[in-house]
Design a protein around this motif. Structure first.
Motif, PDB file in Angstrom:
ATOM      1  N   GLY A 159      -9.167 -21.419   3.642  1.00  0.00           N
ATOM      2  CA  GLY A 159      -8.799 -20.120   4.247  1.00  0.00           C
ATOM      3  C   GLY A 159      -7.596 -20.062   2.611  1.00  0.00           C
ATOM      4  O   GLY A 159      -7.613 -18.854   3.035  1.00  0.00           O
ATOM      5  N   GLY A 160      -7.582 -20.872   2.092  1.00  0.00           N
ATOM      6  CA  GLY A 160      -6.429 -20.774   1.420  1.00  0.00           C
ATOM      7  C   GLY A 160      -7.087 -20.704  -0.212  1.00  0.00           C
ATOM      8  O   GLY A 160      -6.226 -20.351  -1.005  1.00  0.00           O
ATOM      9  N   GLY A 161      -8.023 -20.690   0.143  1.00  0.00           N
ATOM     10  CA  GLY A 161      -8.983 -20.565  -1.246  1.00  0.00           C
ATOM     11  C   GLY A 161      -8.723 -19.288  -1.977  1.00  0.00           C
ATOM     12  O   GLY A 161      -8.824 -19.431  -3.486  1.00  0.00           O
ATOM     13  N   PHE A 321       1.073 -14.110  -1.957  1.00  0.00           N
ATOM     14  CA  PHE A 321      -0.034 -14.858  -1.850  1.00  0.00           C
ATOM     15  C   PHE A 321       0.212 -16.109  -1.362  1.00  0.00           C
ATOM     16  O   PHE A 321       0.206 -17.164  -0.456  1.00  0.00           O
ATOM     17  CB  PHE A 321      -1.088 -14.352  -2.027  1.00  0.00           C
ATOM     18  N   LEU A 322       1.507 -16.966  -2.703  1.00  0.00           N
ATOM     19  CA  LEU A 322       1.732 -17.879  -2.487  1.00  0.00           C
ATOM     20  C   LEU A 322       1.968 -18.640  -0.757  1.00  0.00           C
ATOM     21  O   LEU A 322       1.649 -20.169  -0.604  1.00  0.00           O
ATOM     22  CB  LEU A 322       2.257 -18.829  -2.988  1.00  0.00           C
ATOM     23  N   PRO A 323       3.208 -18.039   0.098  1.00  0.00           N
ATOM     24  CA  PRO A 323       2.962 -18.250   1.237  1.00  0.00           C
ATOM     25  C   PRO A 323       1.958 -18.469   2.587  1.00  0.00           C
ATOM     26  O   PRO A 323       2.539 -19.631   2.858  1.00  0.00           O
ATOM     27  CB  PRO A 323       4.826 -17.922   1.577  1.00  0.00           C
ATOM     28  N   MET A 324       1.598 -17.966   1.714  1.00  0.00           N
ATOM     29  CA  MET A 324       0.070 -17.610   3.337  1.00  0.00           C
ATOM     30  C   MET A 324      -0.793 -18.848   3.129  1.00  0.00           C
ATOM     31  O   MET A 324      -0.793 -19.437   4.186  1.00  0.00           O
ATOM     32  CB  MET A 324      -0.271 -16.444   2.937  1.00  0.00           C
ATOM     33  N   THR A 325      -0.719 -18.869   1.165  1.00  0.00           N
ATOM     34  CA  THR A 325      -2.073 -20.225   1.649  1.00  0.00           C
ATOM     35  C   THR A 325      -1.158 -21.584   1.350  1.00  0.00           C
ATOM     36  O   THR A 325      -0.980 -22.816   2.135  1.00  0.00           O
ATOM     37  CB  THR A 325      -1.472 -20.621  -0.082  1.00  0.00           C
ATOM     38  N   ILE A 328      -0.786 -21.698   5.928  1.00  0.00           N
ATOM     39  CA  ILE A 328      -2.631 -22.290   5.964  1.00  0.00           C
ATOM     40  C   ILE A 328      -2.798 -23.914   6.049  1.00  0.00           C
ATOM     41  O   ILE A 328      -3.390 -25.026   6.661  1.00  0.00           O
ATOM     42  CB  ILE A 328      -4.315 -21.617   5.168  1.00  0.00           C
ATOM     43  N   VAL A 329      -2.403 -24.401   4.848  1.00  0.00           N
ATOM     44  CA  VAL A 329      -2.551 -25.729   4.125  1.00  0.00           C
ATOM     45  C   VAL A 329      -1.348 -26.395   5.174  1.00  0.00           C
ATOM     46  O   VAL A 329      -1.868 -27.415   5.940  1.00  0.00           O
ATOM     47  CB  VAL A 329      -1.763 -26.169   2.619  1.00  0.00           C
ATOM     48  N   LEU A 330      -0.166 -25.872   5.369  1.00  0.00           N
ATOM     49  CA  LEU A 330       1.022 -26.905   6.704  1.00  0.00           C
ATOM     50  C   LEU A 330      -0.321 -26.798   7.799  1.00  0.00           C
ATOM     51  O   LEU A 330      -0.309 -27.845   8.632  1.00  0.00           O
ATOM     52  CB  LEU A 330       1.720 -26.006   6.279  1.00  0.00           C
ATOM     53  N   LEU A 377       6.115 -10.953   3.594  1.00  0.00           N
ATOM     54  CA  LEU A 377       6.587 -11.974   3.964  1.00  0.00           C
ATOM     55  C   LEU A 377       5.979 -12.673   5.726  1.00  0.00           C
ATOM     56  O   LEU A 377       5.803 -14.073   5.334  1.00  0.00           O
ATOM     57  CB  LEU A 377       7.651 -12.495   3.849  1.00  0.00           C
ATOM     58  N   PRO A 378       6.644 -12.634   6.225  1.00  0.00           N
ATOM     59  CA  PRO A 378       6.263 -12.491   8.149  1.00  0.00           C
ATOM     60  C   PRO A 378       5.371 -12.345   8.424  1.00  0.00           C
ATOM     61  O   PRO A 378       4.500 -13.465   8.632  1.00  0.00           O
ATOM     62  CB  PRO A 378       6.957 -11.596   8.861  1.00  0.00           C
ATOM     63  N   ALA A 379       4.037 -12.081   7.934  1.00  0.00           N
ATOM     64  CA  ALA A 379       2.882 -11.144   8.392  1.00  0.00           C
ATOM     65  C   ALA A 379       1.861 -12.165   7.382  1.00  0.00           C
ATOM     66  O   ALA A 379       1.302 -12.645   8.434  1.00  0.00           O
ATOM     67  CB  ALA A 379       2.320  -9.735   7.978  1.00  0.00           C
ATOM     68  N   MET A 380       2.318 -12.903   6.160  1.00  0.00           N
ATOM     69  CA  MET A 380       1.349 -13.371   5.742  1.00  0.00           C
ATOM     70  C   MET A 380       1.330 -15.123   6.378  1.00  0.00           C
ATOM     71  O   MET A 380       0.956 -15.734   6.564  1.00  0.00           O
ATOM     72  CB  MET A 380       2.177 -13.625   3.822  1.00  0.00           C
ATOM     73  N   ILE A 381       3.039 -15.397   6.517  1.00  0.00           N
ATOM     74  CA  ILE A 381       2.959 -16.597   7.029  1.00  0.00           C
ATOM     75  C   ILE A 381       2.569 -16.566   8.700  1.00  0.00           C
ATOM     76  O   ILE A 381       1.671 -17.768   8.728  1.00  0.00           O
ATOM     77  CB  ILE A 381       4.880 -17.084   6.768  1.00  0.00           C
ATOM     78  N   LEU A 382       2.340 -15.507   9.222  1.00  0.00           N
ATOM     79  CA  LEU A 382       2.296 -16.054  11.116  1.00  0.00           C
ATOM     80  C   LEU A 382       0.891 -16.208  10.735  1.00  0.00           C
ATOM     81  O   LEU A 382      -0.448 -16.429  11.119  1.00  0.00           O
ATOM     82  CB  LEU A 382       2.232 -14.492  11.872  1.00  0.00           C
ATOM     83  N   LEU A 383      -0.207 -14.674   9.641  1.00  0.00           N
ATOM     84  CA  LEU A 383      -1.576 -15.642   9.433  1.00  0.00           C
ATOM     85  C   LEU A 383      -2.058 -16.404   9.119  1.00  0.00           C
ATOM     86  O   LEU A 383      -3.453 -16.780   9.582  1.00  0.00           O
ATOM     87  CB  LEU A 383      -1.981 -13.471   8.140  1.00  0.00           C
ATOM     88  N   GLY A 384      -1.180 -17.178   7.649  1.00  0.00           N
ATOM     89  CA  GLY A 384      -1.541 -18.245   6.974  1.00  0.00           C
ATOM     90  C   GLY A 384      -1.306 -19.525   8.597  1.00  0.00           C
ATOM     91  O   GLY A 384      -2.567 -20.324   8.930  1.00  0.00           O
ATOM     92  N   LEU A 385      -0.554 -19.193   8.933  1.00  0.00           N
ATOM     93  CA  LEU A 385      -0.948 -20.685  10.161  1.00  0.00           C
ATOM     94  C   LEU A 385      -1.643 -20.414  11.032  1.00  0.00           C
ATOM     95  O   LEU A 385      -2.457 -21.122  11.628  1.00  0.00           O
ATOM     96  CB  LEU A 385       0.949 -20.413  11.141  1.00  0.00           C
ATOM     97  N   GLY A 386      -1.542 -19.084  11.828  1.00  0.00           N
ATOM     98  CA  GLY A 386      -2.855 -18.789  12.666  1.00  0.00           C
ATOM     99  C   GLY A 386      -4.387 -19.327  12.057  1.00  0.00           C
ATOM    100  O   GLY A 386      -5.368 -19.538  12.574  1.00  0.00           O
ATOM    101  N   MET A 387      -4.792 -18.444  10.720  1.00  0.00           N
ATOM    102  CA  MET A 387      -5.641 -18.796  10.423  1.00  0.00           C
ATOM    103  C   MET A 387      -6.057 -20.361  10.555  1.00  0.00           C
ATOM    104  O   MET A 387      -7.557 -20.992   9.960  1.00  0.00           O
ATOM    105  CB  MET A 387      -6.534 -18.135   8.845  1.00  0.00           C
ATOM    106  N   GLY A 388      -5.004 -21.522   9.584  1.00  0.00           N
ATOM    107  CA  GLY A 388      -5.154 -22.562   9.937  1.00  0.00           C
ATOM    108  C   GLY A 388      -5.416 -23.543  10.602  1.00  0.00           C
ATOM    109  O   GLY A 388      -6.057 -23.884  11.466  1.00  0.00           O
TER     110      GLY A 388
END
Length: 519
Positions: A159-161, A321-325, A328-330, A377-388
């Protein structure tokens, strides 16, 4: 059940004790997978510089991306089966060496043709390397708890690559040279190769256990995938109604239909149909293909939004894009990995897809004014959490319960779903965005001319508003596709939590050579 299938289900010898160095082996697998995933995006930021230096036309520059995606997406099934034939570790190492050589060739390119050829070679060796990496992961970690942790790391990379590729591309392009976006793969591959030599273990299948190579299946399956991926890449400049695009799409679908027919009749299929007939596995593959549509579309649009509309430098855009990465890792390592053995897979996939869709929906409210902190920023965080939450159970369901001699091609189907879904989705959403933007800009420029308010500043504002409007409409479609992934996950993936009963192991069916049909 036919008696002819009983030998396949006979219990094997007790498994050997777990390799004490398996976690270091996971580092090597993760490093190789990261190299493959980030290479799909790291070149995007370097493309303008490469275009100027090698004197590429606007029409030809797409081949830097298309050559890679064509070879990668089209040859994945063949690459997966090669791993089953010659052994996963050996295939993994061959892929690393080939990928490093192709990357060095691309970095040293002195003409656009040489760069295009190098990118195609990168894609071909990535098609060998990626399934071998995932197959090694699934056969190395069989304990449920360890498997959860290993897949959590893999899901974070998957997801984060791509986002890491954007960051790395920005750093290398801004401070070194675009060629280092290719050269950087050489030391990474060498480190992975040395580590694989000592840390990875895999038993090469005996001659009697190896499936023969299905050459008609290779031509039909790989030809169909290449045609579809190429059609999607050509749909961006030509449009979906273009004769070439429609011809490639129809031809690709026809080849895949014949491929499916042939797989049900040959004694050694390239893709045994029992792998995708399993309801849970088929559902997981569909979820993967649908989920990456919105995610890949977001990468494309946000890269342009940050650099073209907001004026970010390549490095600043990559860091955005770092917050989304991180999310995803979290999510992959701390949520999915901990819950995978306690909850049914759909109770992770479905909420994950809904959370990711919520993040995409926030991006439909973007404006030409700076809105990173309030919207992006909020969108990327939510997208990262969801895709993880989505990636790890999808990969686990799609690869579990498969006989070891089919693990390579099973892993390849996961990568194929991701690659083809990303290609189709990016082309579809980009077409929606460009056509919507063109309509908006034409209408508003005409209205401005009628009002007598034309001028460079007005025109620039209207163009930016049109671009953002197109992005918003396309991302709204991506939101709907992500919600469709949630529906598919809930209705098709009915497997229970592993501790209560994992997906039942499957074994390759026996074949009657006289009827050429599975028994």
């Amino acid at each position: 059940m036919s008696s002819t299938s009983e030998p396949s289900t006979a219990p094997a010898a007790p498994p050997p004790p777990a390799d004490p160095r398996r976690w270091w082996g996971l580092v090597i697998i993760a490093l190789a997978q990261l190299m493959v995933v980030l290479d799909a995006t790291i070149v995007n930021i370097a493309l303008p510089s490469a275009q100027r230096e090698l004197h590429m036309s606007d029409a030809n520059r797409q081949w830097v991306i298309t050559a890679y995606s064509l070879a990668f997406g089209g040859l994945l099934l063949l690459g997966g089966r090669i791993g089953d034939l010659v052994g996963r570790k050996r295939t993994f190492m061959i892929g690393l060496v080939g990928f490093a050589c192709a990357s060095a060739l691309g970095g040293a390119a002195h003409s656009q043709g040489m760069l295009f050829a190098a990118r195609a070679l990168q894609g071909a060796f990535a098609a060998v390397l990626a399934p071998a990496a995932l197959s090694l992961l699934t056969t190395t970690f069989t304990d449920l708890k360890e498997r959860s942790k290993a897949f959590g790391i893999y899901g974070a990379i998957a997801g984060g690559g791509a986002a890491i590729g954007l960051i790395a591309g920005g750093v290398l392009t801004q401070y070194l040279d675009w060629r280092w976006c290719l050269y950087v793969n050489v030391p990474i591959a060498l480190i992975a190769l040395l580590g694989a030599t000592w840390l990875l273990h895999d038993r090469r299948p005996a001659a009697a256990e190896r499936p023969s190579l299905d050459l008609p299946g290779v031509l039909l399956g790989c030809g169909g995938l290449v045609a579809i991926v190429y059609a999607c890449s050509e749909a961006v400049p030509r449009g979906w109604s273009d004769a070439l695009v429609l011809g490639l799409l129809c031809g690709g679908v026809a080849l895949l239909a014949v491929f499916a027919w042939w797989q049900s009749r040959t004694t050694s299929p390239l893709l045994p149909l029992h792998i995708i007939r399993n309801r849970n596995r088929a559902g997981a593959l569909i979820v993967m293909a649908l989920a990456v549509v919105g995610m890949f579309g977001m990468f494309l649009f946000m890269t342009y939004y940050l650099q073209v509309v907001l004026g970010y430098s390549p490095l600043k855009a990559g860091l955005a894009f770092l917050p989304m990465t991180a999310a995803i890792v979290l999510s992959s390592t701390q949520l999915s990995a901990r819950l995978m053995n306690r909850l049914p897979p759909r109770l992770l996939m479905t909420p994950g897809a809904v959370v990711a869709a919520t993040g995409l929906f926030l991006l439909t409210f973007l404006t030409v004014d700076p809105a990173y902190a309030s919207h992006v920023l909020p969108a990327m965080i939510l997208l990262g959490l969801g895709m993880g939450l989505v990636f790890m159970p999808v990969v686990n369901v799609a690869t579990s319960g498969v006989d070891q001699r089919d693990s390579g091609v099973s892993s390849a189907t996961v990568n194929t779903a991701q690659q083809v879904g990303g290609s189709i989705g990016t082309a579809l959403l980009n077409t929606i965005a460009t056509s919507t933007s063109a309509t908006y800009i034409a209408a508003h420029l005409q209205a401005a001319a009628a009002a007598g308010t034309t001028g460079p500043a007005v025109r620039d504002r209207v163009v930016k508003e049109g671009v953002v409007h197109g992005f918003g409409i396309a991302i709204a479609w991506g939101t709907g596709i992500m919600l469709l992934a949630a529906v598919v996950a809930w209705t098709m993936v009915t497997a229970r939590a592993p501790e209560h009963g994992p997906v039942a192991p499957e074994y390759a069916p026996a074949y009657d050579p006289h009827r050429m049909r599975a028994v």
